[in-house]
Design a protein around this motif. Sequence first.
Motif, mmCIF file in Angstrom:
data_model
loop_
_atom_site.group_PDB
_atom_site.id
_atom_site.type_symbol
_atom_site.label_atom_id
_atom_site.label_comp_id
_atom_site.label_asym_id
_atom_site.label_seq_id
_atom_site.Cartn_x
_atom_site.Cartn_y
_atom_site.Cartn_z
ATOM 1 N N LEU A 15 0.834 -1.197 -0.035
ATOM 2 C CA LEU A 15 -0.083 0.184 0.147
ATOM 3 C C LEU A 15 1.169 1.097 0.114
ATOM 4 C CD1 LEU A 15 -2.896 1.221 0.134
ATOM 5 C CD2 LEU A 15 -3.071 0.925 2.927
ATOM 6 N N GLY A 16 2.434 1.437 0.982
ATOM 7 C CA GLY A 16 2.906 2.184 0.405
ATOM 8 C C GLY A 16 3.755 2.572 -0.216
ATOM 9 N N PHE A 17 4.064 1.457 -1.308
ATOM 10 C CA PHE A 17 4.391 1.686 -2.773
ATOM 11 C C PHE A 17 3.402 2.017 -3.814
ATOM 12 C CE2 PHE A 17 7.200 -2.337 -2.072
ATOM 13 C CZ PHE A 17 7.846 -1.454 -1.634
ATOM 14 N N SER A 18 2.199 1.729 -2.797
ATOM 15 C CA SER A 18 0.966 2.689 -4.280
ATOM 16 C C SER A 18 0.107 3.595 -4.310
ATOM 17 C CB SER A 18 -0.180 1.896 -3.741
ATOM 18 O OG SER A 18 -1.110 1.790 -4.658
ATOM 19 N N GLN A 19 0.719 3.904 -3.194
ATOM 20 C CA GLN A 19 0.448 5.322 -2.299
ATOM 21 C C GLN A 19 1.774 6.759 -2.438
ATOM 22 O OE1 GLN A 19 -0.352 5.333 1.837
ATOM 23 N NE2 GLN A 19 -2.708 4.984 1.569
ATOM 24 N N SER A 20 2.184 6.102 -2.881
ATOM 25 C CA SER A 20 3.853 7.397 -3.652
ATOM 26 C C SER A 20 3.407 6.668 -4.824
ATOM 27 C CB SER A 20 5.260 6.255 -3.011
ATOM 28 O OG SER A 20 5.491 5.976 -1.605
ATOM 29 N N ALA A 21 3.596 6.336 -5.671
ATOM 30 C CA ALA A 21 3.088 6.233 -7.085
ATOM 31 C C ALA A 21 2.090 6.750 -7.581
ATOM 32 C CB ALA A 21 3.221 4.870 -7.649
ATOM 33 N N ALA A 22 1.270 7.148 -6.840
ATOM 34 C CA ALA A 22 -0.545 7.268 -5.901
ATOM 35 C C ALA A 22 -0.080 9.307 -6.398
ATOM 36 C CB ALA A 22 -1.081 7.484 -5.643
ATOM 37 N N SER A 23 0.873 9.496 -4.996
ATOM 38 C CA SER A 23 1.673 10.884 -5.088
ATOM 39 C C SER A 23 2.204 11.595 -5.628
ATOM 40 C CB SER A 23 1.786 10.608 -3.704
ATOM 41 O OG SER A 23 2.509 12.371 -3.066
ATOM 42 N N HIS A 24 3.162 10.759 -6.761
ATOM 43 C CA HIS A 24 3.954 10.996 -7.633
ATOM 44 C C HIS A 24 3.306 11.979 -8.905
ATOM 45 C CE1 HIS A 24 7.387 11.468 -9.980
ATOM 46 N NE2 HIS A 24 7.402 11.111 -11.312
ATOM 47 N N LEU A 25 2.370 10.862 -9.396
ATOM 48 C CA LEU A 25 1.256 10.741 -10.692
ATOM 49 C C LEU A 25 0.413 11.966 -10.486
ATOM 50 C CD1 LEU A 25 -0.376 10.021 -12.874
ATOM 51 C CD2 LEU A 25 -2.186 8.776 -11.268
ATOM 52 N N GLU A 26 -0.065 12.324 -9.566
ATOM 53 C CA GLU A 26 -0.647 14.118 -9.152
ATOM 54 C C GLU A 26 0.409 14.272 -8.736
ATOM 55 O OE1 GLU A 26 -4.031 13.837 -8.521
ATOM 56 O OE2 GLU A 26 -3.488 11.762 -9.227
ATOM 57 N N LYS A 27 1.538 14.448 -8.643
ATOM 58 C CA LYS A 27 2.637 15.890 -8.941
ATOM 59 C C LYS A 27 2.574 16.808 -10.653
ATOM 60 C CE LYS A 27 5.026 14.783 -4.771
ATOM 61 N NZ LYS A 27 6.123 14.648 -3.889
ATOM 62 N N ILE A 28 2.824 15.314 -11.676
ATOM 63 C CA ILE A 28 2.997 15.053 -12.555
ATOM 64 C C ILE A 28 2.092 15.478 -13.568
ATOM 65 C CG2 ILE A 28 5.240 14.542 -11.905
ATOM 66 C CD1 ILE A 28 4.035 11.573 -13.434
ATOM 67 N N ARG A 29 0.538 15.332 -13.047
ATOM 68 C CA ARG A 29 0.030 15.690 -14.027
ATOM 69 C C ARG A 29 -0.697 16.247 -15.073
ATOM 70 N NH1 ARG A 29 -5.751 12.106 -13.188
ATOM 71 N NH2 ARG A 29 -5.146 11.497 -10.690
ATOM 72 N N ASN A 30 0.089 17.550 -13.940
ATOM 73 C CA ASN A 30 -0.091 18.698 -16.135
ATOM 74 C C ASN A 30 1.516 18.825 -16.601
ATOM 75 O OD1 ASN A 30 -2.443 19.026 -15.412
ATOM 76 N ND2 ASN A 30 -1.680 20.302 -13.561
ATOM 77 N N ASN A 31 2.029 17.633 -16.917
ATOM 78 C CA ASN A 31 3.435 17.546 -17.058
ATOM 79 C C ASN A 31 3.552 16.235 -18.846
ATOM 80 O OD1 ASN A 31 5.720 17.938 -18.128
ATOM 81 N ND2 ASN A 31 6.182 19.249 -17.066
ATOM 82 N N GLU A 32 2.798 16.653 -19.652
ATOM 83 C CA GLU A 32 2.815 15.504 -20.548
ATOM 84 C C GLU A 32 4.120 14.366 -21.008
ATOM 85 O OE1 GLU A 32 1.181 14.931 -24.787
ATOM 86 O OE2 GLU A 32 0.231 16.605 -23.892
ATOM 87 N N ALA A 33 5.080 15.456 -20.650
ATOM 88 C CA ALA A 33 6.541 14.919 -20.266
ATOM 89 C C ALA A 33 6.375 13.765 -19.612
ATOM 90 C CB ALA A 33 7.571 15.970 -21.292
ATOM 91 N N LEU A 34 6.877 14.438 -18.389
ATOM 92 C CA LEU A 34 6.445 13.553 -16.644
ATOM 93 C C LEU A 34 5.785 12.949 -16.695
ATOM 94 C CD1 LEU A 34 7.467 16.092 -14.510
ATOM 95 C CD2 LEU A 34 9.606 14.843 -15.463
ATOM 96 N N LEU A 35 4.618 12.640 -17.493
ATOM 97 C CA LEU A 35 3.423 11.745 -17.543
ATOM 98 C C LEU A 35 3.922 10.080 -18.702
ATOM 99 C CD1 LEU A 35 -0.066 13.499 -17.766
ATOM 100 C CD2 LEU A 35 0.779 12.038 -15.991
ATOM 101 N N THR A 36 4.446 10.732 -19.528
ATOM 102 C CA THR A 36 4.819 10.004 -21.009
ATOM 103 C C THR A 36 6.153 8.827 -19.658
ATOM 104 O OG1 THR A 36 4.595 11.693 -22.242
ATOM 105 C CG2 THR A 36 6.175 9.661 -22.781
ATOM 106 N N ALA A 37 7.023 9.704 -18.734
ATOM 107 C CA ALA A 37 7.803 8.679 -18.483
ATOM 108 C C ALA A 37 7.066 7.633 -17.436
ATOM 109 C CB ALA A 37 8.733 9.411 -18.138
#
Length: 471
Positions: A15-37
């Motif tokens: 769950l911790g891993f998932s939440q960390s990935a989830a948190s990262h996604l929210e941080k980059i949601r408006n950046n298409e290059a970061l989303l692509t990576a």
Amino acid sequence: MTRIITIFCILIAQLGFSQSAASHLEKIRNNEALLTAFFQQMPKGGDLHHHFSGSVYAEPLLERAIAEDFYLNLETMAVSKTKPENGNWENFSSLTKKGKLGYYEQQIMQTWSVKDYNGSVPSDDQFFDSFQKFEPTIKGHFAEGMLELKKRAISENVLYIETQLSTIPCDMNVSDLTDFNTKLRQVATQKDEKAVLKLLDELYKSLQKKDAKKYAEDFNTNFIAKLHKDLKMDDENFTMRYQNFVLRFMEPVDLFKNLVIAFISSSESKLTAGVNIVSPEHGQTSMKDYWLHMVMFKYCHSKFPDVKYTLHAGELTLGLVQPEELTWHINDAIYVAGANRIGHGVDIAYEANSYDLLKYMSQKNIPIEINLASNEFILKVKENRHPFTLYKEFNVPIVISTDDAGILRSNMTEQYVLLAKRYPDVNYETIKKYVYNSINYSFIQDESVKKQLIKDLDNRFKTFEAKFSKN
């Protein structure tokens, strides 16, 4: 007690891993290059709405046409192995000698795909017309395309493809059955399902006498099984299965003949994962015979109840057809044909009793195959005009697919980028659910194969999410 504590710790860690990935996604949601990576590396499960010929990129097809010295129609950019009698055709070796190859290469790329599309022709015409132009380069070269798709899938962390590889070759003579075309259409006009089913039963018996089964067996053994084995398509990194399909624009007898053979094939081979129907849904014959086609699927299901099928339905929008034609295609695909999955489903908001239909799809676990890049280009439907949110709100199972990545110059990663960018309320856990849906709702017949893919997906997500726990 120790075992319980250990399991609890593992779950907390995951769950911790998932939440960390989830948190990262929210941080980059408006950046298409970061989303692509991010999504390039994220495990993406399977691609369930996938046309083989439309998924191979134009570059290798063009290279093949040049290498084999095909003839090019200098006006339409269609190619042919032999020189047709009519039209302005010239072979590639001649164009090379004249120094004109580069000029035509650019035009070919823009005609066989959406590369540099400038709106000079309607987008739906650009898309659907491209198939027949490059189709001669596909014949006899399925192996190269399959390996290209496998390599690309592995590179972007896609575990599984369920592709519509080829129609089933059939030279059966049905000239003595052409009267059924008129009869079927007459009773279909009256929406007399009982009469249609009776005619189909007569037709089915005639096809059995013409040994329909042999075409399915030959296809399964000498094409599907041979290619799959020779190319070693299944390994620890990737799995592929094949949907049989029929063409909407054919006359009723020919379409039903091919449909019966497709069902026989799928019923007798674990490599053939169900049946589909393709071609432009808004085509003249497609629209005229749509309800009849749905009854044909219902009939074949009665004969082969274990065969799954997904139907292109509702790949329509306002302006493409008359408004009243938007109200019934998905309804009939589900309530008449009994589809196990629906492809596209773009016109759902216009469908009669759409809320009841959506509730039914949710209750019966009938997934919708969402193709964001495809729907944007072909139908000009995107963002809040797209019914994605409608399906989500009614808890209809969702799978994300590419449709025709080669023609559309896209890939699976881009579909998830579009999803995250356009729909900020879709969080990481929901996206992850869609990934698992793509395996759970696949038509893989061997349950052990499906279970192994789920296990592989679990392991890949653990590895992926662990990257973010260390940040």
